[in-house]
Design a protein around this motif. Structure first.
Motif, PDB file in Angstrom:
ATOM      1  N   GLU A   1     -12.319  10.053   2.597  1.00 43.17           N
ATOM      2  CA  GLU A   1     -11.726  10.208   3.927  1.00 43.17           C
ATOM      3  C   GLU A   1     -10.221   9.992   3.881  1.00 43.17           C
ATOM      4  OE1 GLU A   1     -11.620   8.368   8.423  1.00 43.17           O
ATOM      5  OE2 GLU A   1     -12.484   7.194   6.780  1.00 43.17           O
ATOM      6  N   LEU A   2      -9.793   8.944   3.188  1.00 38.42           N
ATOM      7  CA  LEU A   2      -8.364   8.664   3.095  1.00 38.42           C
ATOM      8  C   LEU A   2      -7.614   9.821   2.452  1.00 38.42           C
ATOM      9  CD1 LEU A   2      -8.472   4.915   1.982  1.00 38.42           C
ATOM     10  CD2 LEU A   2      -7.884   5.809   4.243  1.00 38.42           C
ATOM     11  N   ARG A   3      -8.183  10.390   1.410  1.00 36.34           N
ATOM     12  CA  ARG A   3      -7.524  11.504   0.731  1.00 36.34           C
ATOM     13  C   ARG A   3      -7.446  12.732   1.630  1.00 36.34           C
ATOM     14  NH1 ARG A   3      -4.164  10.182  -2.731  1.00 36.34           N
ATOM     15  NH2 ARG A   3      -4.521  11.864  -4.209  1.00 36.34           N
ATOM     16  N   SER A   4      -8.493  12.946   2.442  1.00 31.29           N
ATOM     17  CA  SER A   4      -8.474  14.089   3.359  1.00 31.29           C
ATOM     18  C   SER A   4      -7.402  13.934   4.425  1.00 31.29           C
ATOM     19  CB  SER A   4      -9.849  14.251   4.030  1.00 31.29           C
ATOM     20  OG  SER A   4     -10.079  13.231   4.993  1.00 31.29           O
ATOM     21  N   LEU A   5      -6.999  12.689   4.670  1.00 35.52           N
ATOM     22  CA  LEU A   5      -5.953  12.402   5.656  1.00 35.52           C
ATOM     23  C   LEU A   5      -4.560  12.354   5.025  1.00 35.52           C
ATOM     24  CD1 LEU A   5      -7.817   9.586   7.641  1.00 35.52           C
ATOM     25  CD2 LEU A   5      -7.393  11.941   8.405  1.00 35.52           C
ATOM     26  N   GLY A   6      -4.496  12.534   3.701  1.00 35.23           N
ATOM     27  CA  GLY A   6      -3.212  12.534   3.019  1.00 35.23           C
ATOM     28  C   GLY A   6      -2.664  11.157   2.714  1.00 35.23           C
ATOM     29  N   VAL A   7      -3.526  10.140   2.725  1.00 35.48           N
ATOM     30  CA  VAL A   7      -3.089   8.770   2.432  1.00 35.48           C
ATOM     31  C   VAL A   7      -2.906   8.588   0.928  1.00 35.48           C
ATOM     32  CG1 VAL A   7      -3.709   6.327   2.587  1.00 35.48           C
ATOM     33  CG2 VAL A   7      -4.268   7.887   4.475  1.00 35.48           C
TER      34      VAL A   7
ATOM     35  N   TYR B   1       0.044  -4.982  -8.477  1.00 30.13           N
ATOM     36  CA  TYR B   1       0.147  -4.356  -7.162  1.00 30.13           C
ATOM     37  C   TYR B   1       1.574  -3.955  -6.818  1.00 30.13           C
ATOM     38  CZ  TYR B   1      -4.716  -4.839  -5.992  1.00 30.13           C
ATOM     39  OH  TYR B   1      -6.076  -4.679  -5.981  1.00 30.13           O
ATOM     40  N   LEU B   2       2.540  -4.749  -7.237  1.00 29.35           N
ATOM     41  CA  LEU B   2       3.935  -4.367  -7.009  1.00 29.35           C
ATOM     42  C   LEU B   2       4.273  -3.094  -7.779  1.00 29.35           C
ATOM     43  CD1 LEU B   2       5.628  -7.885  -7.160  1.00 29.35           C
ATOM     44  CD2 LEU B   2       5.255  -6.460  -5.120  1.00 29.35           C
ATOM     45  N   THR B   3       3.720  -2.966  -8.984  1.00 31.48           N
ATOM     46  CA  THR B   3       3.928  -1.759  -9.781  1.00 31.48           C
ATOM     47  C   THR B   3       3.328  -0.547  -9.090  1.00 31.48           C
ATOM     48  OG1 THR B   3       3.935  -3.030 -11.844  1.00 31.48           O
ATOM     49  CG2 THR B   3       3.475  -0.663 -12.011  1.00 31.48           C
ATOM     50  N   ALA B   4       2.126  -0.706  -8.546  1.00 31.98           N
ATOM     51  CA  ALA B   4       1.466   0.403  -7.858  1.00 31.98           C
ATOM     52  C   ALA B   4       2.279   0.869  -6.656  1.00 31.98           C
ATOM     53  CB  ALA B   4       0.070  -0.020  -7.417  1.00 31.98           C
ATOM     54  N   ALA B   5       2.780  -0.070  -5.875  1.00 30.77           N
ATOM     55  CA  ALA B   5       3.574   0.288  -4.698  1.00 30.77           C
ATOM     56  C   ALA B   5       4.853   1.019  -5.111  1.00 30.77           C
ATOM     57  CB  ALA B   5       3.912  -0.964  -3.894  1.00 30.77           C
TER      58      ALA B   5
ATOM     59  N   VAL C   1       6.239   3.351  -1.940  1.00 31.30           N
ATOM     60  CA  VAL C   1       5.990   2.743  -0.633  1.00 31.30           C
ATOM     61  C   VAL C   1       6.303   1.254  -0.683  1.00 31.30           C
ATOM     62  CG1 VAL C   1       4.218   4.441  -0.018  1.00 31.30           C
ATOM     63  CG2 VAL C   1       3.557   2.328  -1.185  1.00 31.30           C
ATOM     64  N   ASP C   2       6.440   0.656   0.512  1.00 31.87           N
ATOM     65  CA  ASP C   2       6.646  -0.783   0.633  1.00 31.87           C
ATOM     66  C   ASP C   2       5.293  -1.474   0.467  1.00 31.87           C
ATOM     67  OD1 ASP C   2       7.096  -3.415   1.480  1.00 31.87           O
ATOM     68  OD2 ASP C   2       8.546  -2.806   3.015  1.00 31.87           O
ATOM     69  N   ILE C   3       5.228  -2.485  -0.380  1.00 32.04           N
ATOM     70  CA  ILE C   3       3.971  -3.188  -0.596  1.00 32.04           C
ATOM     71  C   ILE C   3       3.425  -3.764   0.699  1.00 32.04           C
ATOM     72  CG2 ILE C   3       5.101  -5.377  -1.174  1.00 32.04           C
ATOM     73  CD1 ILE C   3       1.817  -3.974  -2.699  1.00 32.04           C
ATOM     74  N   ALA C   4       4.292  -4.116   1.636  1.00 35.57           N
ATOM     75  CA  ALA C   4       3.845  -4.675   2.913  1.00 35.57           C
ATOM     76  C   ALA C   4       3.079  -3.656   3.748  1.00 35.57           C
ATOM     77  CB  ALA C   4       5.043  -5.202   3.703  1.00 35.57           C
ATOM     78  N   ASP C   5       3.241  -2.370   3.417  1.00 38.38           N
ATOM     79  CA  ASP C   5       2.519  -1.310   4.127  1.00 38.38           C
ATOM     80  C   ASP C   5       1.231  -0.915   3.410  1.00 38.38           C
ATOM     81  OD1 ASP C   5       4.531  -1.157   6.072  1.00 38.38           O
ATOM     82  OD2 ASP C   5       5.688   0.272   4.880  1.00 38.38           O
TER      83      ASP C   5
END
Length: 215
Positions: A88-94, A138-142, A147-151
């Motif tokens: 679902e997330l991918r279909s929404l472009g997340v 997780y910081l690396t992934a963001a 994107v901002d890790i806080a988001d």
């Protein structure tokens, strides 16, 4: 990945038990549970302490290969709701990232069994200097997602993984599986991902925004 998206813990426990017993020592279920979510090279030190006379690299490669053989032979046991939420997330472009302490070759094997383009980024245990519970994964992934890790929302099943997500500053969700996770104001707990949708995730983002405004 392990325990959140796929239920590979039984594969790991079997491989670990066989390895330790091959050196004439004992490995219990309780021993295995202490390593859930931990970095593989840190886990290798524990196996060495339990009498496994191999280098850390050899231990990591041996265990990973055994688990990969089980994945190939017995299939990939997905956790309830994980693929559905991802799709679902991918279909929404997340944008999405897989943040796992398994090494890349195993992560890529699991991802090939997902019948859609599930992740923009993979961050794996052999590609970070500091494994979970350190915030670096997780910081690396963001950073790689731009994107901002806080988001970001991080979904975790282990204590080490959850600690990493919280320390990084993400919106953290615990979905306990093999080990229990104590309730805390630092994260949200869901018993399962089954039935969860983007609406539930959006509510978490809105709650953080409201919390920020109230400070």
């Amino acid at each position: 990945m392990d325990g959140t998206i796929v239920d590979t813990e039984p594969y790991w426990i079997s491989a670990e038990t066989d390895l330790v017993e091959s050196f004439g020592h004992t490995w219990t279920y309780e021993d295995a549970m202490t390593l859930v979510g931990a970095g593989l090279w840190e886990s290798a030190k524990v196996f060495q302490d339990h009498g496994v006379e191999m280098t850390a690299d050899d231990i990591v490669n041996h265990l990973t290969s055994r688990v990969q053989e089980r994945l190939e032979k017995d299939g990939v046991p997905f956790r309830p709701g994980a693929r559905e939420l991802l799709e679902e997330l991918r279909s929404l472009g997340v944008k999405t990232a897989l943040v796992t302490m398994s090494i890349r070759r195993m992560a890529e094997q699991v991802v090939t069994h997902i019948p859609f383009d599930a992740f923009d980024v993979l961050v794996t245990g052999d590609e970070v200097e500091n494994p979970k519970p350190h915030p670096e994964p997780y910081l690396t992934a963001a950073r790689l997602l731009g994107v901002d890790i806080a988001d970001c929302i991080a979904i975790e099943d282990s204590r080490a993984g959850l600690a990493s997500a919280v320390a990084a500053g993400s919106i953290a969700v615990a979905v306990p599986h093999a080990v229990s996770i104590a309730p805390s104001d630092s994260h949200t707990t869901w018993p399962t991902l089954a039935g969860r949708t983007s609406v539930d995730l959006a509510a978490l983002v809105a709650a953080r925004a409201t919390e920020g405004l109230s400070r």
